[in-house]
Every structure is written in C-alpha cells, then in structure tokens.
Design an enzyme around this catalytic site. Structure first.
Site, PDB file in Angstrom:
ATOM      1  N   HIS A 519       0.801  -1.224   0.000  1.00 59.72           N
ATOM      2  CA  HIS A 519       0.000   0.000   0.000  1.00 59.72           C
ATOM      3  C   HIS A 519       0.837   1.279   0.000  1.00 59.72           C
ATOM      4  O   HIS A 519       0.568   2.204   0.760  1.00 59.72           O
ATOM      5  CB  HIS A 519      -0.944  -0.006   1.217  1.00 59.72           C
ATOM      6  N   HIS A 563      -6.654  -0.429   3.054  1.00 64.04           N
ATOM      7  CA  HIS A 563      -6.150  -0.785   1.722  1.00 64.04           C
ATOM      8  C   HIS A 563      -6.391   0.440   0.836  1.00 64.04           C
ATOM      9  O   HIS A 563      -7.400   1.131   0.996  1.00 64.04           O
ATOM     10  CB  HIS A 563      -6.882  -2.007   1.202  1.00 64.04           C
TER      11      HIS A 563
HETATM   12  C1  LIG Z   1      -0.697  -7.607  -4.429  1.00 62.28           C
HETATM   13  C2  LIG Z   1      -1.462  -6.336  -4.107  1.00 62.28           C
HETATM   14  C3  LIG Z   1      -2.628  -6.416  -3.382  1.00 62.28           C
HETATM   15  C4  LIG Z   1      -3.336  -5.255  -3.081  1.00 62.28           C
HETATM   16  N1  LIG Z   1      -4.515  -5.400  -2.438  1.00 62.28           N
HETATM   17  C5  LIG Z   1      -5.311  -4.317  -2.300  1.00 62.28           C
HETATM   18  C6  LIG Z   1      -6.609  -4.471  -1.772  1.00 62.28           C
HETATM   19  O1  LIG Z   1      -7.044  -5.576  -1.390  1.00 62.28           O
HETATM   20  N2  LIG Z   1      -7.386  -3.363  -1.704  1.00 62.28           N
HETATM   21  C7  LIG Z   1      -6.936  -2.130  -2.093  1.00 62.28           C
HETATM   22  O2  LIG Z   1      -7.675  -1.154  -1.992  1.00 62.28           O
HETATM   23  N3  LIG Z   1      -5.698  -1.961  -2.565  1.00 62.28           N
HETATM   24  C8  LIG Z   1      -4.883  -3.027  -2.711  1.00 62.28           C
HETATM   25  N4  LIG Z   1      -3.653  -2.868  -3.267  1.00 62.28           N
HETATM   26  C9  LIG Z   1      -3.179  -1.490  -3.600  1.00 62.28           C
HETATM   27  C10 LIG Z   1      -3.935  -0.807  -4.757  1.00 62.28           C
HETATM   28  O3  LIG Z   1      -4.141  -1.684  -5.824  1.00 62.28           O
HETATM   29  C11 LIG Z   1      -3.169   0.454  -5.176  1.00 62.28           C
HETATM   30  O4  LIG Z   1      -3.115   1.330  -4.068  1.00 62.28           O
HETATM   31  C12 LIG Z   1      -3.813   1.215  -6.339  1.00 62.28           C
HETATM   32  O5  LIG Z   1      -3.965   0.390  -7.475  1.00 62.28           O
HETATM   33  C13 LIG Z   1      -2.956   2.433  -6.699  1.00 62.28           C
HETATM   34  O6  LIG Z   1      -3.504   3.116  -7.807  1.00 62.28           O
HETATM   35  P1  LIG Z   1      -2.618   4.088  -8.703  1.00 62.28           P
HETATM   36  O7  LIG Z   1      -3.493   4.632  -9.766  1.00 62.28           O
HETATM   37  O8  LIG Z   1      -1.912   5.025  -7.812  1.00 62.28           O
HETATM   38  O9  LIG Z   1      -1.445   3.187  -9.333  1.00 62.28           O
HETATM   39  P2  LIG Z   1      -1.464   1.805 -10.125  1.00 62.28           P
HETATM   40  O10 LIG Z   1      -2.720   1.070  -9.883  1.00 62.28           O
HETATM   41  O11 LIG Z   1      -0.190   1.127  -9.791  1.00 62.28           O
HETATM   42  O12 LIG Z   1      -1.461   2.236 -11.662  1.00 62.28           O
HETATM   43  C14 LIG Z   1      -0.363   2.822 -12.289  1.00 62.28           C
HETATM   44  C15 LIG Z   1      -0.388   2.497 -13.775  1.00 62.28           C
HETATM   45  O13 LIG Z   1       0.607   3.271 -14.446  1.00 62.28           O
HETATM   46  C16 LIG Z   1       1.298   2.454 -15.371  1.00 62.28           C
HETATM   47  N5  LIG Z   1       2.630   3.025 -15.566  1.00 62.28           N
HETATM   48  C17 LIG Z   1       3.643   3.053 -14.664  1.00 62.28           C
HETATM   49  N6  LIG Z   1       4.707   3.671 -15.198  1.00 62.28           N
HETATM   50  C18 LIG Z   1       4.357   4.058 -16.440  1.00 62.28           C
HETATM   51  C19 LIG Z   1       5.038   4.747 -17.472  1.00 62.28           C
HETATM   52  N7  LIG Z   1       6.290   5.173 -17.289  1.00 62.28           N
HETATM   53  N8  LIG Z   1       4.393   4.982 -18.631  1.00 62.28           N
HETATM   54  C20 LIG Z   1       3.116   4.547 -18.807  1.00 62.28           C
HETATM   55  N9  LIG Z   1       2.420   3.886 -17.859  1.00 62.28           N
HETATM   56  C21 LIG Z   1       3.034   3.655 -16.689  1.00 62.28           C
HETATM   57  C22 LIG Z   1       1.335   1.099 -14.710  1.00 62.28           C
HETATM   58  O14 LIG Z   1       1.592   0.075 -15.646  1.00 62.28           O
HETATM   59  C23 LIG Z   1      -0.068   1.035 -14.095  1.00 62.28           C
HETATM   60  O15 LIG Z   1      -1.004   0.557 -15.015  1.00 62.28           O
HETATM   61  C24 LIG Z   1      -2.877  -3.996  -3.520  1.00 62.28           C
HETATM   62  C25 LIG Z   1      -1.698  -3.914  -4.252  1.00 62.28           C
HETATM   63  C26 LIG Z   1      -0.992  -5.068  -4.551  1.00 62.28           C
HETATM   64  C27 LIG Z   1       0.283  -4.966  -5.335  1.00 62.28           C
END
Ligand SMILES: Cc1cc2nc3c(=O)[nH]c(=O)nc-3n(C[C@H](O)[C@H](O)[C@H](O)COP(=O)(O)OP(=O)(O)OC[C@H]3O[C@@H](n4cnc5c(N)ncnc54)[C@H](O)[C@@H]3O)c2cc1C
Ligand SMILES: *[C@@H]1O[C@H](CO)[C@@H](O)[C@H](O)[C@H]1NC(C)=O
Ligand SMILES: *[C@@H]1O[C@H](CO)[C@@H](O)[C@H](O)[C@H]1NC(C)=O
Ligand SMILES: *[C@@H]1O[C@H](CO)[C@@H](O)[C@H](O)[C@H]1NC(C)=O
Ligand SMILES: *[C@@H]1O[C@H](CO)[C@@H](O)[C@H](O)[C@H]1NC(C)=O
Ligand SMILES: *[C@@H]1O[C@H](CO)[C@@H](O)[C@H](O)[C@H]1NC(C)=O
Ligand SMILES: *[C@@H]1O[C@H](CO)[C@@H](O)[C@H](O)[C@H]1NC(C)=O
Ligand SMILES: *[C@@H]1O[C@H](CO)[C@@H](O)[C@H](O)[C@H]1NC(C)=O
Length: 595
Positions: A519, A563
């Site tokens: 997280h 989470h």
């Molecule tokens: C194993 C696991 C279990 C989890 N379980 C839970 C849960 O049960 N409940 C919950 O609420 N949260 C959970 N989380 C956390 C949650 O999924 C994240 O907090 C959330 O997805 C974050 O969203 P975000 O948009 O910040 O980033 P992300 O979801 O990480 O999205 C970022 C995106 O940007 C893309 N990207 C990165 N760099 C580049 C680049 N240079 N150029 C183009 N694209 C790029 C990536 O490929 C990705 O698609 C879990 C995480 C993991 C790893």
C-alpha cells in the site's frame, strides 16, 4: 444476402475496436488537451471524468497491455495467483530491508489497463474520518478532509447486492455508500464454513466488537469484507474504461507506451511534453499536451518519472548526470507502507479453500459455476471478514512512543480472516490470519541509481525500521492468538503451524516472514502551496513548474489505516472536479459532484 449480416457485423466490430483502443501510434490525433500517464485507479478515473465533456481531448498512455479476458484477473478468488512475477506485474522487489534481516521481499505493481487494481486483492476500505482529516491538515486545504472527500468516495462507488441474494441489512450502512458510481463494491456473495464462528467471537469477547460498516468513517472491530466486486466479477479501474466510455471520440488510449520523461515545452518550467517509448523496445517519441500532462503512474513510477525529468534532489540527480530543473528533496521521500505477516493454524475441518487449491477437479467445477452463473466461492476475495483493531489506550508503549495512528479510533493493526492458506500444503486444512500494522511510523523512499529512465528503481519502504511498527505486529499476533482461543472455535483448531510464545520468538518470526502489504503512498505528497516540503500543491499541481499534475497514490500525504485503492479513486474523482474548475471554458457543462 445471407452473407450480408455477418459481414456488416465484422465491419462494425472492426470500426468499434479502432475507436476503442489505438492499434498504432500513427492513429494519434494531432493534439490532445490532456495526456494522462498510467491506467490504474488514478489515471483511468481522471480520463473518464475529463472526457465527459465532449470538447476535451484526452490521451491515456499505458505501459502495459489490455489485460482482457484473463480469467485470473476476472475471478475474485484467484487474486492470490496474480503476483508476484507474472505477466501483469512489474516484478519489483524492495532493496535489502534491515528490519527484515536483509531480505528483499516482492513489491508487486500491476502493469496494463487497470494497473495495480487489476492484480490486487480487492478489499475496499477508505480509512477513518481522522485518517482523511489528516490530509486536510497536511495540505492546509479543508476540502481534503473526510467531509470533502466522502462525496467522491460515493461518486466512484457502485454498491451492489451480493450474488447469493442474502439479506445485507446487518452487513453495511447504505447511507455512507454510493449506488450509481462506476466501481463495483459488494459484501461476500458466498458463505464460508468459518463465517458463523468469526461473527460469534464478536458476541463473545469484548475486545473484538462487531463493526457493521468499516467505511463509515469509523472502522474498529470485525466486520464483513467490502470488496471491489461487481456481481461476482473483479471491478478494477478498467470499469472507468468500459467500452461505453472508450467509445467516446474524445478519449484515445495507447497501450505499450511507456513514458520515460516529462520535458520542457516552451519555457524551461512549462512541462506539457512527454517522451515515451512507442511499443516494447520501440523508438522514443515526443507528444505535447495543449493543457496539461497528468502523471498517474502510481507511487513507484510517478516519482521515478519526476526524477528522470530533473525534478528531485539535486544530490541524487547531479551525480547521475540528470540536469536539475527543480531541486526538490521531497520527490520519492515519505514512502509509507503497511507491513505484516500471517499466522496459520491447522484446523479440524475439510471445509476450507485448501481443498480447492489442492484439487483441480474442485477448482474447475467452481470456475465453471462462476462462468455459468457467477455464484459460488469464486465470486469473493480471500476473506469474508476483516478486522481493524487498536492497542489499548493505556498500553505501556505510549509511555515512550507517540501514538502513530491518526486518532483515538483509528486502528494499529488489521486482521484478514482466511478459511484456508495459499499456496496450501500437500495435506491438512488451515485457517490463515494475516496481521498487518496499518498505522506505521516507518517512512522509506523511492529513488534511482541510473540515468536510464527504464532502469529498475530502488524501492526502500524501510519496513519495520521504527520499533513501534514491529510492536504493533507483535501485539497483533498475540491478539490473534486470543481470537482463536475464543469458545466460538471450540474443537476447531488443532495446532498453530509455528509455536510463538515469547516476545523474542514472535519478533524473530516477524522479521523472518513479514512482507509489504502493498500500500505505498506519499512519494509525491500534497502539501500547502508555500510549504518547505512536499511535491504537489492541494490542486495536485507539481510545485516549481507549470503544466504538470499528479493524480495517483503518490499524492496521498498520509497513509490511511486501510487498503489504498478506495483512497485513490476518491482522490482522482476529486482531482477531476478540480481540473474541470480550472478550465471553465473547456468544461462549460461541468456538473457538480453527486453521490
Ligand atoms: C498484491 C497487491 C494487493 C493489493 N490489495 C489491495 C486491496 O485488497 N485493496 C486495495 O484497496 N488496494 C490493494 N492494493 C493497492 C492498490 O491496488 C493500489 O493502491 C492502487 O492500485 C494504486 O492506484 P494508482 O493509480 O496510484 O497506481 P497503479 O494502480 O499502480 O497504476 C499505475 C499504472 O501506471 C502504469 N505506468 C507506470 N509507469 C508508467 C510509465 N512510465 N508509462 C506509462 N504507464 C506507466 C502502470 O503500468 C499502471 O497501469 C494492492 C496492491 C498489490 C500490489
Ligand atoms: C514479470 O515477469 C513475468 C514472468 O517472468 C513476465 O512475463 C513479465 O513480462 C514481467 N514483467 C515485466 C514488466 O517485465
Ligand atoms: C433484512 O433483515 C432485517 C433485519 O435483520 C429486516 O428488518 C428486513 O426486513 C430484512 N429484509 C428483507 C428484504 O427481508
Ligand atoms: C514528510 O512528510 C511530513 C509530513 O507528514 C513532512 O513534515 C516532512 O517534511 C516530509 N519529508 C519530506 C522529505 O518531504
Ligand atoms: C475433530 O472433530 C471431531 C468431531 O467433529 C472429533 O471427534 C475429533 O476428535 C477432532 N479431532 C481433533 C484432532 O481435534
Ligand atoms: C542500482 O541498484 C541495483 C539494485 O540494487 C543494482 O543492481 C545496481 O548495481 C545499481 N547500479 C548502480 C549504477 O549503482
Ligand atoms: C509446539 O508446542 C507444543 C507443546 O509445547 C509441542 O507439542 C509441539 O510439538 C510444538 N510444535 C512445534 C511446531 O514446534
Ligand atoms: C506563497 O508565497 C508567495 C510569495 O511569498 C505569496 O505571494 C503567496 O500569497 C503565498 N501563498 C499562500 C497560499 O500562502
């Protein structure tokens, strides 16, 4: 004549698919108002909301692929198989963690549409009122408190009734939920053999009260899991990119487009251009947004892109030969993450998921049931109940340590109640209890040690670097031992897999087994406009430059005891309204938020 219909169908399908996701960068429009980087909860939500206004052109770039039709992604119960080291994971590990005896546990991050929300374990938790109120205090902007963010939690949410149709009146509080949003949220849709006993403990032992809705601003106690599930199917940020939205002519999505850097456009500090790799191993290309670039690459990649763009600590950048645009030592710092480990018990029952993980025939039958009817054990995530619990107020630790929780009703540790262990053993049946510290004091960082924008970043969450964090996990494990000793479990537990009695034994076990709970937040944190720290202002604009915004987990200034995806959906829904208000000429029909 007989051929006409299938042909027409084929033509319209092809037409649809080009409108949906660009097949090739040659299909890019001449110009976009906004270029969004990353299709996780931050980026997908923002892309969807901005393109509600027909006059606004948005390009969404994602480093990975479409992740369509992947059974393991769609079936909630298979979430445990999605990481680490799979085609949907960036496959990172941490750097050696002193608090974990030098181990380098996996640090999964999703790649592809849906980002990490396509590979996570689906638990939907917002944190407490005091958690979110801390965002207002840290950013100096009242609107980032619980009252300001709650309408956006609701706006993103499409609460749906569980697939087994059971009565949910005692399992959630409707008034704190949204029913017309986009991401599905549900309580469990299939009963498990351990459900009654877990709930019975809440009637038996005072230290485990029942919590009807841990998303109401209060979360202490044991309650039914709310999970990111829509009628038995995973609901990831791809819900914001469903065909009806992708069909919008003003939204283009380019896959396998990995952004390396943000570049100055005209003036040195106007950063509306990006450099990206066009296809895996492809050439580097440039694009310029007419309004803004929005980084939504997540808590690891967003600071990495900023650093490679020259926004960061000059002491890191200069030795790597990266020209410094803005010296800002906060970039990548303050990384906060949850940490913990499981205790596992052998049980006197065969009604556990171990049977499913061991017997392909049983698993296949459940998957068939899921395919055909969207019912059965596959419709839910790993646990039907979750607990958020606190150390006692008079705990001796508070004589020497400041309480790291955001307030007196915010948890120190969390339990997940799992009827079976994954990966399971060759024989036996188990109850698994992951215990996580959810109000950690430790802070780590993300940094780079190469001028190659595609080099693997250094991830140092500094797990268990503060002794109160291991204390919370230790006390959590002892609390878990009291939980399984309740009368409600009489005759159920056979033995713990590991005997843990003395504090030293427990601490050693934790250091040998603890992992990230995945997280990470705060690596490009929000802070007041003129603060001496922080990376973005309360409008999420990157400090010291113009044209560049961040909308993802990195801006969250303090990790909620929860989470994190709920937080990111809430942040992104609010960010979309902030952006709409910034450009009234573009968003003339801008509607205000409705739950
Ligand atoms: C194993 C696991 C279990 C989890 N379980 C839970 C849960 O049960 N409940 C919950 O609420 N949260 C959970 N989380 C956390 C949650 O999924 C994240 O907090 C959330 O997805 C974050 O969203 P975000 O948009 O910040 O980033 P992300 O979801 O990480 O999205 C970022 C995106 O940007 C893309 N990207 C990165 N760099 C580049 C680049 N240079 N150029 C183009 N694209 C790029 C990536 O490929 C990705 O698609 C879990 C995480 C993991 C790893
Ligand atoms: C992660 O590892 C898997 C399995 O080896 C591989 O298929 C995938 O492409 C890797 N991910 C990345 C981003 O390289
Ligand atoms: C659900 O249960 C509650 C109380 O437990 C009851 O008041 C309500 O009528 C029930 N709803 C339905 C639809 O049966
Ligand atoms: C980390 O965040 C805190 C607020 O939570 C702030 O006071 C501190 O300055 C930040 N540190 C850095 C390096 O940004
Ligand atoms: C398991 O439960 C059965 C009764 O259901 C009991 O007869 C048996 O002794 C128990 N086994 C153990 C190892 O506790
Ligand atoms: C950067 O860090 C990685 C991972 O720790 C390491 O393998 C690599 O050698 C380091 N590179 C440099 C240039 O220090
Ligand atoms: C745990 O302790 C019990 C009783 O002290 C003993 O019988 C058992 O063998 C121990 N189990 C393990 C895994 O060490
Ligand atoms: C920030 O500092 C500038 C320059 O000192 C000042 O003009 C501005 O009012 C300050 N803004 C806020 C929100 O304090």
């Amino acid at each position: 004549m007989k051929l006409a219909q299938p042909l027409l169908f084929a033509v319209s399908l092809a037409g649809l698919s080009t409108a949906v996701i660009l097949k090739h960068s040659s299909q890019l429009k001449k110009s976009y108002d906004f270029i969004i980087v990353g299709a996780g909860p931050g980026g997908a939500t923002t892309a969807n909301r901005l393109t509600e206004s027909a006059g606004v052109n948005v390009l969404l770039l994602e480093a990975g692929g479409a992740n369509d039709g992947v059974l393991e992604i769609d079936v909630p119960q298979l979430c445990v198989t999605l990481t680490p080291n799979t085609p949907w994971d960036w496959n990172f590990t941490t750097v050696p963690q002193d608090g974990l005896l030098g181990r380098t546990p996996p640090f999964p991050r999703g790649i592809g549409l849906g980002g990490t929300s396509a590979v996570n374990c689906l638990v939907y938790t917002r944190g407490t009122k005091s958690d979110i109120d801390t965002w207002a205090a840290l950013s100096g902007d009242e609107s980032w408190g619980w009252d300001g963010v709650l309408p956006y939690f609701k706006k993103s949410e499409k609460f749906n009734l569980p697939v087994d149709g059971h009565n949910v009146s005692d399992q959630f509080r409707a008034e704190v939920h949204g029913f017309h949003g986009i991401i599905g949220v549900s309580v469990p849709g299939a009963g498990r053999a351990t459900d009654d006993r877990v709930i019975a403990v809440t009637r038996e032992l005072e230290e485990f009260p029942f919590q009807v809705d841990m998303n109401s601003g209060e979360h202490l106690g044991i309650g039914w899991t709310q999970a990111l599930i829509d009628r038995g199917v995973r609901s990831s940020s791809k819900a914001y990119l469903a065909p009806k939205y992708l069909n919008r002519k003003n939204l283009d999505v380019l896959l396998h487009a990995r952004v390396s850097r943000v570049l100055p456009t005209d003036g040195a500090l106007l950063l509306k251009s990006i450099e990206f790799q066009d296809g895996e191993g492809g050439e580097l290309k440039h694009l310029t947004a007419s309004k803004e670039v929005i980084l939504s690459a997540g808590a690891v990649h967003t600071p990495v892109i900023l650093l490679h763009s020259g926004i960061g600590d000059s002491e890191v950048l200069t030795p790597l030969g990266i020209p410094v645009l803005v010296h800002n030592p906060s970039v990548g710092q303050n990384l906060t993450d949850h940490v913990g480990c499981s205790i596992t018990f052998e049980v006197n029952s065969t009604k556990t998921l171990d049977e499913v993980w061991r017997k392909d025939s049983l698993k296949d039958a459940l998957i068939t049931e899921w395919r055909e009817r969207k019912t059965g054990l596959m419709v839910d995530t790993s646990e039907n109940q979750v607990a958020f619990l606190r150390l006692p107020d008079d705990d001796p630790i508070f004589e020497t340590h400041k309480d790291p929780a955001s307030g007196p009703t915010t948890a120190h540790f969390e339990f997940l109640f799992q009827n079976g262990v994954f990966p399971t053993k060759d024989s036996g049946n188990y109850f698994n209890l992951p215990v996580g510290a959810v109000s950690p004091a430790s802070r780590g960082f993300i940094t780079i040690n190469s001028s190659d924008p595609f080099a693997v970043p250094l991830i140092d969450p500094r797990l268990l670097s503060e002794d109160i964090d291991i204390y919370m996990v230790r006390q959590g494990i002892k609390t878990g031992q009291r939980f399984v000793a309740a009368k409600a479990w009489d005759g159920y537990f056979i033995r713990p897999l590991v005997n843990l009695t003395s504090d030293d034994e427990i601490d050693q076990y934790i250091r040998e087994n603890a992992v990230s709970f995945f997280h990470p937040v705060a690596t490009a944190a929000m802070s007041p406009v003129n603060a001496s720290w922080g990376v973005v202002d309360p409008n999420l604009l990157v400090k010291g430059v113009s044209g560049l915004r961040v909308v993802d987990a990195s801006v969250v200034p303090r990790l909620p005891a929860a989470h994190t995806s709920a937080a990111v959906y809430g942040v992104a829904e609010k960010a979309a309204d902030i952006i709409k208000a910034t450009y009234p000429e573009l968003f003339s029909n801008h509607a205000t938020v409705k739950a």
